[in-house]
Design a protein around this motif. Sequence first.
Motif, PDB file in Angstrom:
ATOM      1  N   ASP A   1       0.918  -1.198  -0.002  1.00  0.00           N
ATOM      2  CA  ASP A   1       0.025   0.044  -0.034  1.00  0.00           C
ATOM      3  C   ASP A   1       0.832   1.142  -0.135  1.00  0.00           C
ATOM      4  OD1 ASP A   1      -2.278   1.546   0.041  1.00  0.00           O
ATOM      5  OD2 ASP A   1      -2.804   0.932   2.139  1.00  0.00           O
ATOM      6  N   LEU A   2       2.046   1.232   0.911  1.00  0.00           N
ATOM      7  CA  LEU A   2       2.771   2.272   0.826  1.00  0.00           C
ATOM      8  C   LEU A   2       3.531   2.590  -0.449  1.00  0.00           C
ATOM      9  CD1 LEU A   2       4.539   4.661   2.234  1.00  0.00           C
ATOM     10  CD2 LEU A   2       6.012   3.044   3.254  1.00  0.00           C
ATOM     11  N   ARG A   3       4.118   1.572  -1.058  1.00  0.00           N
ATOM     12  CA  ARG A   3       4.928   1.683  -2.216  1.00  0.00           C
ATOM     13  C   ARG A   3       3.879   2.053  -3.282  1.00  0.00           C
ATOM     14  NH1 ARG A   3       7.244  -4.466  -1.501  1.00  0.00           N
ATOM     15  NH2 ARG A   3       8.399  -4.010   0.438  1.00  0.00           N
ATOM     16  N   TRP A   4       2.626   1.643  -3.412  1.00  0.00           N
ATOM     17  CA  TRP A   4       1.669   2.126  -4.729  1.00  0.00           C
ATOM     18  C   TRP A   4       1.544   3.647  -4.469  1.00  0.00           C
ATOM     19  CZ3 TRP A   4      -3.026   4.213  -5.179  1.00  0.00           C
ATOM     20  CH2 TRP A   4      -3.669   4.234  -6.536  1.00  0.00           C
ATOM     21  N   HIS A   5       1.390   4.178  -3.174  1.00  0.00           N
ATOM     22  CA  HIS A   5       0.916   5.520  -3.044  1.00  0.00           C
ATOM     23  C   HIS A   5       2.200   6.380  -3.566  1.00  0.00           C
ATOM     24  CE1 HIS A   5      -2.905   4.467  -1.045  1.00  0.00           C
ATOM     25  NE2 HIS A   5      -3.229   5.451  -1.452  1.00  0.00           N
ATOM     26  N   LEU A   6       3.233   5.769  -2.970  1.00  0.00           N
ATOM     27  CA  LEU A   6       4.580   6.685  -3.343  1.00  0.00           C
ATOM     28  C   LEU A   6       5.055   6.878  -4.970  1.00  0.00           C
ATOM     29  CD1 LEU A   6       7.287   5.373  -0.542  1.00  0.00           C
ATOM     30  CD2 LEU A   6       5.919   7.445  -0.556  1.00  0.00           C
ATOM     31  N   ALA A   7       4.602   5.554  -5.503  1.00  0.00           N
ATOM     32  CA  ALA A   7       4.786   5.522  -6.917  1.00  0.00           C
ATOM     33  C   ALA A   7       3.736   6.500  -7.519  1.00  0.00           C
ATOM     34  CB  ALA A   7       4.493   4.206  -7.361  1.00  0.00           C
ATOM     35  N   GLN A   8       2.486   6.363  -7.107  1.00  0.00           N
ATOM     36  CA  GLN A   8       1.271   7.511  -7.666  1.00  0.00           C
ATOM     37  C   GLN A   8       1.835   8.782  -7.537  1.00  0.00           C
ATOM     38  OE1 GLN A   8      -1.144   6.217  -9.816  1.00  0.00           O
ATOM     39  NE2 GLN A   8       0.075   4.465  -9.706  1.00  0.00           N
ATOM     40  N   LEU A   9       2.461   9.034  -6.413  1.00  0.00           N
ATOM     41  CA  LEU A   9       2.695  10.464  -5.992  1.00  0.00           C
ATOM     42  C   LEU A   9       3.985  10.978  -6.625  1.00  0.00           C
ATOM     43  CD1 LEU A   9       1.525  10.264  -2.306  1.00  0.00           C
ATOM     44  CD2 LEU A   9       0.470  11.600  -3.987  1.00  0.00           C
ATOM     45  N   GLN A  10       4.629  10.202  -7.337  1.00  0.00           N
ATOM     46  CA  GLN A  10       6.039  10.404  -7.685  1.00  0.00           C
ATOM     47  C   GLN A  10       6.697  11.100  -6.784  1.00  0.00           C
ATOM     48  OE1 GLN A  10       5.575  11.893 -11.609  1.00  0.00           O
ATOM     49  NE2 GLN A  10       3.592  11.591 -11.660  1.00  0.00           N
ATOM     50  N   ALA A  11       6.994  10.580  -5.625  1.00  0.00           N
ATOM     51  CA  ALA A  11       7.619  11.277  -4.237  1.00  0.00           C
ATOM     52  C   ALA A  11       9.242  11.216  -4.661  1.00  0.00           C
ATOM     53  CB  ALA A  11       7.426  10.388  -3.052  1.00  0.00           C
ATOM     54  N   ASP A  12       9.824  12.341  -4.392  1.00  0.00           N
ATOM     55  CA  ASP A  12      11.265  12.171  -4.718  1.00  0.00           C
ATOM     56  C   ASP A  12      11.864  12.817  -3.276  1.00  0.00           C
ATOM     57  OD1 ASP A  12      10.883  15.084  -7.008  1.00  0.00           O
ATOM     58  OD2 ASP A  12      10.816  15.141  -4.994  1.00  0.00           O
ATOM     59  N   LEU A  13      11.003  13.342  -2.142  1.00  0.00           N
ATOM     60  CA  LEU A  13      11.510  13.557  -0.920  1.00  0.00           C
ATOM     61  C   LEU A  13      10.470  13.155   0.061  1.00  0.00           C
ATOM     62  CD1 LEU A  13      13.868  16.435   0.320  1.00  0.00           C
ATOM     63  CD2 LEU A  13      12.115  15.105   1.744  1.00  0.00           C
ATOM     64  N   ILE A  14      10.783  12.172   0.757  1.00  0.00           N
ATOM     65  CA  ILE A  14       9.792  11.437   1.946  1.00  0.00           C
ATOM     66  C   ILE A  14      10.287  11.724   3.279  1.00  0.00           C
ATOM     67  CG2 ILE A  14       8.868   9.394   2.427  1.00  0.00           C
ATOM     68  CD1 ILE A  14       9.904   8.449  -0.475  1.00  0.00           C
TER      69      ILE A  14
END
Length: 226
Positions: free
Chosen positions: A67-80
């Motif tokens: 779930d976390l990985r899916w959302h990070l990919a969708q949000l195109q996160a580059d600073l978490i």
Amino acid sequence: MKTRRYVFLVSGGGGNLRVLAQLLALGLLEGELVGVLADRACPALSWAQQKGIFAQQISYRQSQAEDLRWHLAQLQADLIITNIHKIIDAQTLAQFAQAHWVNLHYSLLPAFAGLIGLAPLKAAKKQNLPFFGASAHLVEAQVDAGPILAQGIFATDWEKKSEKAHIEQTFRAGALALWAALAQLEGQNLMEAAEDVYWENGQSIRLHPAPKIPEQLRQEAFWQSI
């Protein structure tokens, strides 16, 4: 320069989340807060929803990180930013290794590594330590062991200052350290010497390394608005 896409992982009240939003609004950091992910219902999640920021409660355990990985990919996160009361699994860190992962820990690391929340402050009081503070560091698989980017430090006074005052000062030390760490990753020029920040209520923080500190952060009104 590419606009940095911030994602904030959170479990609690969201004080540092609100500080980040203010720093972005003031132009002290470049970027956009594109998402807030929480592992439980919490005030931080409610605040983000009220502000119109994408905010989602997720299910996260080290053994169930999809779930976390899916959302990070969708949000195109580059600073978490990992203000979440969970240890991030090594596979997720590796999958998003192109992003900067930053954690804020309430202690002067390496002291009290592995303790969560305000537990290090209680441990410092038990040991009667003369100084305390907060550290912003890069996240690695080993808990609280990544390179330290910035620290805020202050003198304790366990007999004269209340627990509430120590907690408030710890929060400010952490917020400033997080800002300095993010500014450093952004490539801002940092001062060579540590910078002392004083407030009207008598509190002070020594920050190193430090960006040029604007007047807003030296005013009590800024912190009371958080």
